[in-house]
Design an enzyme around this catalytic site. Structure first.
Site, PDB file in Angstrom:
ATOM      1  N   SER A 156       0.821  -1.208   0.000  1.00 49.15           N
ATOM      2  CA  SER A 156       0.000   0.000   0.000  1.00 49.15           C
ATOM      3  C   SER A 156       0.860   1.265   0.000  1.00 49.15           C
ATOM      4  O   SER A 156       1.709   1.447  -0.860  1.00 49.15           O
ATOM      5  CB  SER A 156      -0.962  -0.043   1.185  1.00 49.15           C
ATOM      6  OG  SER A 156      -1.913   0.987   1.092  1.00 49.15           O
ATOM      7  N   ASP A 196      -9.709  -4.784  -4.636  1.00 48.66           N
ATOM      8  CA  ASP A 196      -9.191  -3.714  -3.784  1.00 48.66           C
ATOM      9  C   ASP A 196     -10.225  -2.604  -3.616  1.00 48.66           C
ATOM     10  O   ASP A 196     -10.732  -2.049  -4.591  1.00 48.66           O
ATOM     11  CB  ASP A 196      -7.917  -3.137  -4.400  1.00 48.66           C
ATOM     12  CG  ASP A 196      -7.058  -2.423  -3.384  1.00 48.66           C
ATOM     13  OD1 ASP A 196      -7.597  -1.562  -2.673  1.00 48.66           O
ATOM     14  OD2 ASP A 196      -5.861  -2.738  -3.297  1.00 48.66           O
ATOM     15  N   HIS A 245      22.445  -3.140 -26.966  1.00 46.46           N
ATOM     16  CA  HIS A 245      22.362  -1.752 -26.499  1.00 46.46           C
ATOM     17  C   HIS A 245      22.580  -1.590 -24.996  1.00 46.46           C
ATOM     18  O   HIS A 245      22.615  -0.449 -24.495  1.00 46.46           O
ATOM     19  CB  HIS A 245      21.003  -1.157 -26.865  1.00 46.46           C
ATOM     20  CG  HIS A 245      20.722  -1.144 -28.329  1.00 46.46           C
ATOM     21  ND1 HIS A 245      20.127  -2.203 -28.986  1.00 46.46           N
ATOM     22  CD2 HIS A 245      20.969  -0.202 -29.271  1.00 46.46           C
ATOM     23  CE1 HIS A 245      19.997  -1.920 -30.275  1.00 46.46           C
ATOM     24  NE2 HIS A 245      20.505  -0.706 -30.483  1.00 46.46           N
TER      25      HIS A 245
END
Length: 509
Positions: A306, A381, A458
């Site tokens: 949280s 949630d 890269h």
């Protein structure tokens, strides 16, 4: 100790009276604005009424002072208490591990615990005001316009400061409210005892650069049969979470070494849980883990639940060598969640207050970290959704994922890539997730080979330009593949503990 400390009758009863007085004082403090308004309306705030009341208050203070003296007499006539005081004084004067071990057998006011680690023991910083936080870019104006604008905004800035430092921070961090801590104290003491007795927990006090004292608990699993014990998980709790009863148990049950700590103003930690104090505390915790506990940064994992995502992302941004970051039920930005619970007419004040004083910009900090990340999204949630729990697309964890992917893979996460990921995020079950990936023929092996080839050519540093010269079908595959690797769904509400078998380290290429 062979047994718990047993207060004698005089100490026990006097301590109960003082504890009740403390609770009543706390209630009076929080209700004082309403009480003063009521007394003013009733005409009681006059000299003729205030003087007798002050006499009553002085009498009560005198009686409480007498009760405190009786408690002191009760303690000093108890041999167990004398033994404790002797050990406490030795810990401050000598501070050997043997003395500290004896002291850990007692449970007492943590303010008297000696400092075990200071922020400046290893830091080269001379500024004790605090470490740096990300700030919004300044708005450039002429000197005259800037001065006039500052004068105009002064009342709003004063209002924002008052809101943030009164009920604002208490709404944001309810665990710092004394009454809540008092109600939870038996549970916290029980949890603390369990960590010490069952897991060999070692409590320590850290001194942060702002002078706050941070309460920590370390469970060392190195040298055990658990292979994960060589890794340390630093746990960052929620806005009403304490290490004694918080998310710390998840990696502990999974076999890791664990370091828990309490927010400033929570339980044994001092201070106020504002963003600067939070970052200062986290800095001391990480320094303690590296320089006192002996863990290398690449052996440290940050796990946050949280609102703990703020300190975890700050630490990941500040200590880029840290091994991995796991964010459970976290969000990208506090403003949308604050607007959700406040009146619409307060929109401007709320936004300004958050940005100036309570700016938990998790998404921005997360994008500064180069290492492996795993986001755990709770599908039911009720806290970090901006509408209703059933509306999974209003979960701010989605926005945190999108910000991370758009920063790391901007060519893949164009308009089409964002649309693909949103479609996958909208899936409410594992079967629907699989159906979305099957519809767009996501080939994991091909995606892995493309990403590894790009990294080899890269380097690993983000952002990547992979997908720049790719067909739309390939970019869609990569977008869905990366989303699946960076986010894990957990079918539960916000406060349901994450089972240890659901705790896993982030995906590495």
């Amino acid at each position: 100790m062979d047994s718990y400390y047993q207060p004698r009758s005089l100490e026990k009863h006097s301590d109960s009276i003082l504890a009740l007085a403390s609770v009543l004082w706390s209630i009076s403090y929080y209700t004082s604005p309403l009480a003063f308004f009521y007394l003013y309306r009733k005409g009681y705030l006059t000299m003729s009424k205030v003087v007798p009341f002050s006499h009553y208050a002085a009498t009560m203070l005198f009686l409480l002072a007498g009760v405190a003296c009786l408690r002191g007499i009760g303690r000093w006539t108890n041999p167990q208490y004398i033994q404790f005081i002797t050990i406490l004084e030795d810990s401050h004067r000598i501070g050997t591990p043997e003395i500290k071990k004896k002291l850990a057998s007692y449970n007492f006011d943590f303010r008297s615990w000696p400092v075990d680690f200071r922020w400046d023991e290893v830091s080269s910083r001379s500024d004790s005001r605090g470490i740096s936080l990300l700030q919004p870019p300044p708005k450039h104006r002429s000197t005259a316009n800037g001065f006039l604008n500052a004068v105009k905004k002064l009342p709003c800035q004063i209002a924002s400061y008052i809101v943030a430092h009164t009920f604002g921070r208490r709404m944001l961090y309810p665990g710092s409210v004394y009454l809540l801590q008092k109600a939870l104290m038996p549970m916290l003491l029980q949890g603390q005892a369990r960590l010490v007795e069952e897991w060999g927990g070692k409590r320590a006090k850290l001194l942060a650069c702002d002078g706050n004292e941070i309460d920590t608990m370390f469970m060392d699993r190195r040298g055990t049969s658990e292979p994960q014990g060589a890794k340390l998980v630093i746990c960052c709790e929620g806005n009403a979470g304490f290490y004694e009863v918080g998310c710390l148990s998840t990696p502990l049950d999974a076999g890791y070494s664990v370091l828990g700590w309490n927010h400033p103003g929570f339980a044994g930690s001092t201070g106020v849980p504002l963003p600067q104090a939070e970052a200062n505390a986290m800095d001391a915790v990480v320094q303690f883990a590296i320089h006192r506990l002996g863990f290398q940064p690449d052996d440290i994992i940050l796990y946050a639940w949280s609102i703990g995502g703020f300190t975890a992302t700050w630490a990941a941004m500040t200590y880029p060598e840290i091994s991995a970051l796991v964010l459970d039920a976290s969000f990208d930005d506090l403003v949308p969640l604050a607007l959700k619970v406040m009146p619409e007419s307060w929109r401007g004040l709320v936004t300004r207050t958050v940005r100036q004083h309570l700016n938990l910009n998790n998404g921005e900090q997360l994008c500064r970290y180069q290492g492996p990340v795993l986001l755990v999204r709770r599908t039911k949630d009720e806290i970090i959704t901006t509408t209703v729990p059933e509306d999974i697309m209003s979960n701010r964890g989605n926005d945190l994922l999108l910000k991370l992917l758009q920063h790391r893979y901007p060519k893949v996460m164009g308009e089409e890539g964002v649309r693909m990921v949103r479609e996958w995020l909208e899936a409410s079950s594992p079967m629907e997730e699989v159906a979305v990936c099957s519809r767009y023929e996501v080939e994991d092996d091909w995606c892995m080979s493309v990403l590894r080839s790009y990294r080899d050519q890269h380097g690993p540093d983000f952002p990547w330009s992979v997908g720049d010269d790719m067909m739309p079908e390939g970019r869609r595959q990569l977008a869905l593949f990366l989303a699946r690797k960076q986010l894990q769904n957990f079918e539960a509400t916000h406060c349901t503990p994450l089972p240890h078998h659901n705790f896993r380290l982030p995906w590495r290429l």
